[in-house]
Motif scaffolding. Sequence first.
Motif, mmCIF file in Angstrom:
data_model
loop_
_atom_site.group_PDB
_atom_site.id
_atom_site.type_symbol
_atom_site.label_atom_id
_atom_site.label_comp_id
_atom_site.label_asym_id
_atom_site.label_seq_id
_atom_site.Cartn_x
_atom_site.Cartn_y
_atom_site.Cartn_z
ATOM 1 N N ILE A 58 0.836 -1.204 0.000
ATOM 2 C CA ILE A 58 0.000 0.000 0.000
ATOM 3 C C ILE A 58 0.871 1.254 0.000
ATOM 4 C CG2 ILE A 58 -1.683 1.334 1.317
ATOM 5 C CD1 ILE A 58 -2.796 -1.069 -0.250
ATOM 6 N N ALA A 59 1.977 1.220 0.726
ATOM 7 C CA ALA A 59 2.898 2.364 0.689
ATOM 8 C C ALA A 59 3.469 2.538 -0.709
ATOM 9 C CB ALA A 59 4.016 2.166 1.709
ATOM 10 N N TYR A 60 3.839 1.431 -1.338
ATOM 11 C CA TYR A 60 4.366 1.438 -2.708
ATOM 12 C C TYR A 60 3.288 1.910 -3.683
ATOM 13 C CZ TYR A 60 6.757 -0.627 -6.833
ATOM 14 O OH TYR A 60 7.371 -0.853 -8.040
ATOM 15 N N SER A 61 2.091 1.381 -3.517
ATOM 16 C CA SER A 61 0.966 1.767 -4.361
ATOM 17 C C SER A 61 0.684 3.257 -4.252
ATOM 18 C CB SER A 61 -0.266 0.950 -3.939
ATOM 19 O OG SER A 61 -1.407 1.330 -4.658
ATOM 20 N N PHE A 65 0.424 -8.050 -7.204
ATOM 21 C CA PHE A 65 0.429 -6.722 -6.584
ATOM 22 C C PHE A 65 -0.885 -6.055 -6.978
ATOM 23 C CE2 PHE A 65 4.884 -7.709 -6.313
ATOM 24 C CZ PHE A 65 5.308 -7.076 -5.142
ATOM 25 N N PRO A 66 -1.985 -6.457 -6.331
ATOM 26 C CA PRO A 66 -3.314 -6.073 -6.820
ATOM 27 C C PRO A 66 -3.643 -4.600 -6.667
ATOM 28 C CG PRO A 66 -3.481 -7.226 -4.715
ATOM 29 C CD PRO A 66 -2.054 -7.352 -5.164
ATOM 30 N N SER A 67 -2.875 -3.882 -5.875
ATOM 31 C CA SER A 67 -3.066 -2.437 -5.742
ATOM 32 C C SER A 67 -2.010 -1.665 -6.518
ATOM 33 C CB SER A 67 -3.036 -2.031 -4.264
ATOM 34 O OG SER A 67 -3.221 -0.650 -4.109
ATOM 35 N N ALA A 68 -0.738 -2.004 -6.307
ATOM 36 C CA ALA A 68 0.362 -1.233 -6.890
ATOM 37 C C ALA A 68 0.410 -1.318 -8.409
ATOM 38 C CB ALA A 68 1.699 -1.686 -6.300
ATOM 39 N N MET A 69 0.058 -2.469 -8.982
ATOM 40 C CA MET A 69 0.095 -2.572 -10.434
ATOM 41 C C MET A 69 -0.982 -1.724 -11.088
ATOM 42 S SD MET A 69 2.738 -4.390 -11.061
ATOM 43 C CE MET A 69 3.330 -3.457 -9.650
ATOM 44 N N ILE A 70 -2.018 -1.379 -10.329
ATOM 45 C CA ILE A 70 -3.036 -0.467 -10.850
ATOM 46 C C ILE A 70 -2.560 0.976 -10.742
ATOM 47 C CG2 ILE A 70 -5.364 0.446 -10.466
ATOM 48 C CD1 ILE A 70 -6.190 -2.393 -9.641
ATOM 49 N N THR A 71 -2.105 1.379 -9.571
ATOM 50 C CA THR A 71 -1.732 2.791 -9.403
ATOM 51 C C THR A 71 -0.511 3.167 -10.227
ATOM 52 O OG1 THR A 71 -0.405 2.296 -7.426
ATOM 53 C CG2 THR A 71 -2.720 2.902 -7.088
ATOM 54 N N ARG A 72 0.404 2.221 -10.461
ATOM 55 C CA ARG A 72 1.582 2.531 -11.273
ATOM 56 C C ARG A 72 1.183 2.899 -12.700
ATOM 57 N NH1 ARG A 72 6.374 -1.724 -10.981
ATOM 58 N NH2 ARG A 72 5.242 -2.847 -12.600
ATOM 59 N N ALA A 99 -2.597 11.395 -14.757
ATOM 60 C CA ALA A 99 -1.748 12.588 -14.745
ATOM 61 C C ALA A 99 -1.580 13.155 -16.151
ATOM 62 C CB ALA A 99 -0.389 12.257 -14.140
ATOM 63 N N ALA A 100 -1.501 12.266 -17.141
ATOM 64 C CA ALA A 100 -1.320 12.698 -18.525
ATOM 65 C C ALA A 100 -2.599 13.273 -19.131
ATOM 66 C CB ALA A 100 -0.838 11.521 -19.370
ATOM 67 N N GLY A 101 -3.758 12.960 -18.517
ATOM 68 C CA GLY A 101 -5.033 13.408 -19.069
ATOM 69 C C GLY A 101 -5.832 12.311 -19.730
ATOM 70 N N CYS A 102 -5.391 11.063 -19.588
ATOM 71 C CA CYS A 102 -6.118 9.918 -20.135
ATOM 72 C C CYS A 102 -7.194 9.454 -19.158
ATOM 73 C CB CYS A 102 -5.171 8.763 -20.420
ATOM 74 S SG CYS A 102 -3.934 9.102 -21.689
ATOM 75 N N THR A 103 -8.149 8.690 -19.660
ATOM 76 C CA THR A 103 -9.114 7.987 -18.823
ATOM 77 C C THR A 103 -8.830 6.495 -18.947
ATOM 78 O OG1 THR A 103 -10.706 7.989 -20.646
ATOM 79 C CG2 THR A 103 -10.857 9.769 -19.031
ATOM 80 N N VAL A 104 -9.324 5.695 -17.993
ATOM 81 C CA VAL A 104 -8.914 4.282 -17.955
ATOM 82 C C VAL A 104 -10.088 3.356 -17.671
ATOM 83 C CG1 VAL A 104 -6.574 4.824 -17.200
ATOM 84 C CG2 VAL A 104 -8.318 4.369 -15.496
ATOM 85 N N VAL A 105 -9.923 2.129 -18.167
ATOM 86 C CA VAL A 105 -10.767 1.000 -17.786
ATOM 87 C C VAL A 105 -9.830 -0.075 -17.252
ATOM 88 C CG1 VAL A 105 -12.408 -0.768 -18.531
ATOM 89 C CG2 VAL A 105 -12.468 1.522 -19.569
ATOM 90 N N VAL A 106 -10.021 -0.460 -16.006
ATOM 91 C CA VAL A 106 -9.166 -1.456 -15.358
ATOM 92 C C VAL A 106 -9.874 -2.802 -15.335
ATOM 93 C CG1 VAL A 106 -8.034 -2.136 -13.202
ATOM 94 C CG2 VAL A 106 -8.045 0.267 -13.906
ATOM 95 N N LYS A 107 -9.167 -3.840 -15.783
ATOM 96 C CA LYS A 107 -9.630 -5.212 -15.566
ATOM 97 C C LYS A 107 -8.664 -5.872 -14.595
ATOM 98 C CE LYS A 107 -8.797 -9.191 -16.962
ATOM 99 N NZ LYS A 107 -9.078 -9.928 -15.696
ATOM 100 N N PRO A 108 -9.054 -6.009 -13.318
ATOM 101 C CA PRO A 108 -8.154 -6.639 -12.354
ATOM 102 C C PRO A 108 -8.142 -8.151 -12.524
ATOM 103 C CG PRO A 108 -10.237 -6.105 -11.294
ATOM 104 C CD PRO A 108 -10.323 -5.570 -12.711
ATOM 105 N N ALA A 109 -7.146 -8.797 -11.958
ATOM 106 C CA ALA A 109 -7.076 -10.255 -11.989
ATOM 107 C C ALA A 109 -8.270 -10.851 -11.257
ATOM 108 C CB ALA A 109 -5.778 -10.729 -11.352
ATOM 109 N N GLU A 110 -8.734 -11.995 -11.744
ATOM 110 C CA GLU A 110 -9.918 -12.608 -11.152
ATOM 111 C C GLU A 110 -9.685 -13.064 -9.711
ATOM 112 O OE1 GLU A 110 -7.585 -15.737 -13.417
ATOM 113 O OE2 GLU A 110 -8.317 -13.704 -13.801
ATOM 114 N N ASP A 111 -8.425 -13.315 -9.340
ATOM 115 C CA ASP A 111 -8.127 -13.744 -7.978
ATOM 116 C C ASP A 111 -8.203 -12.605 -6.973
ATOM 117 O OD1 ASP A 111 -7.343 -16.618 -8.344
ATOM 118 O OD2 ASP A 111 -5.846 -15.719 -9.658
#
Length: 514
Positions: free
Chosen positions: A136-139, A185-192, A199-211
């Motif tokens: 979480i600190a890394y994320s 890394f279910p949190s950090a791989m998203i925030t990275r 920050a760049a001005g893009c929008t996102v759709v996240v598909k997290p791992a099913e686990d």
Amino acid sequence: MRSFCLLRTRYLLHQVFPGQSITTMQRKYSLNVCAQLLRTQGYIDGHWISAASTFPVVDPATGEEIAKVADCGPAEAKQAVDSAHKAFYTWKQYTAKERSVLLRKWFDLLTLHKEDLAKLITFECGKTMKESLAEIAYSSSFLEWFSEQARRVYGDIVQPNTRDRRILLLKQPVGVASVITPWNFPSAMITRKVGAALAAGCTVVVKPAEDTPLSALALAELAGQAGIPAGVFNVVPCSREKTPSVGEVLCTDPLVAMVSFTGSTATGKILLKQAADTVKKTSMELGGHAPFIVFDSADVDKAVAGAMASKFRNSGQTCVCSNRFLVQNGIHDHFVKKLGQAMDTELRLGHGSDPNTTQGPLINVRAAQKVENQITDAVSRGATVLRGGKRLDGSFVQPTLLVDVTTDMLCTQQETFGPLLPVIRFNTEEEALAIANASQMGLAGYFYSQDISQIWRVTEALEVGMVGVNEGIISTSEASFGGVKQSGLGREGSKYGIDEYLDVKYMCFGGLTH
């Protein structure tokens, strides 16, 4: 007073938790987490949405179901893409400072809720609480870093080739980014990824791992609380069965401009092929097969400490985990002896919520079977087991130390993703580099040496994107993360990470008079 949601674990793993009753297990390993953060629906256009069916999320340490999550399909994925595309035209108009402020608020909320977010990781991923808090600190650090980098996206003014024109290079957001993330890394791989994209001005759709969808959905809840506008950040959880169809939408929809993926090289190749038809920009952080080289000149105690940190973090389930340990003949026996002693002293299997645990379970039974197969193969080819060597109930595997290892064994040819440490003996620097560079992968590499000339030679010769010199843990938001060869494309984190989400537009301003 916060309300809490109680999720109980009941399945007893006798070899890991001997002599404990089911009642004791329920009391000792139950998850209390803020109900507001325990979300089980998809998050699209700022709203929580249900799907026609659900899929279970289980505690890998016990096999017990801890939640049922909306099983989104292609229709929900398309809805999320449309929402992100609509929101992009507003979000990109926000000033860099406005986006920076919102990312900072999101960072502050992650910091505020770090304990609850860490519990989610421990129960759905299997990490120890110490490692989950570190994640979480890394994320959070990526949201903080990219909140600052948002205001440092600079273009260029280029000297013109004629007097009547001016040349400007502008940086602009690419558009909608599909973000597909792994479970380790279910949190950090998203925030990275998302920190850079927003920050760049893009929008996102996240598909997290099913686990591990619960961490992603908790991030969505906090994004909403931070004031991230509707449609800018969307999360589409789905089961293993629906992953291919959802992934296809996220990689082929014409409204998606960019695909960012972290996962296996095999899956990355499939996504690259899907993205190719619409010529999308891609960022791929793929498989690793990191060498860990210990030269005769090394400080053995520091090398052992680095090996322990690099190999056994998250029970060996990180893409930058050392996979092949090459130890020079002069210190081989001394290193192996000290390493075995460190494993005896420092490693303890158990549930991640137990503060005495250092090694949690692997993510699922398939992962444990893979490690078991590699151990069996190595032993059949002449390797010797000095520590561990057994798979226990469920997805627990003993931390294992192998010697007499050769390069024809599966554990030195394939990424392990588990607590298996195979040691190869070598004689010369040239031999070590030949073995290290023989892999098609090139994500990270580590080595220990006190010879300055050797440090420069080996650093420059290793065919990897990241090198740890006398250091076993190298990841940080300030540094670039990514590999070469079949370990991926692009870089995450650092000042370079935001460039993945930007296009450079050339503006030729002509017809000027003097």
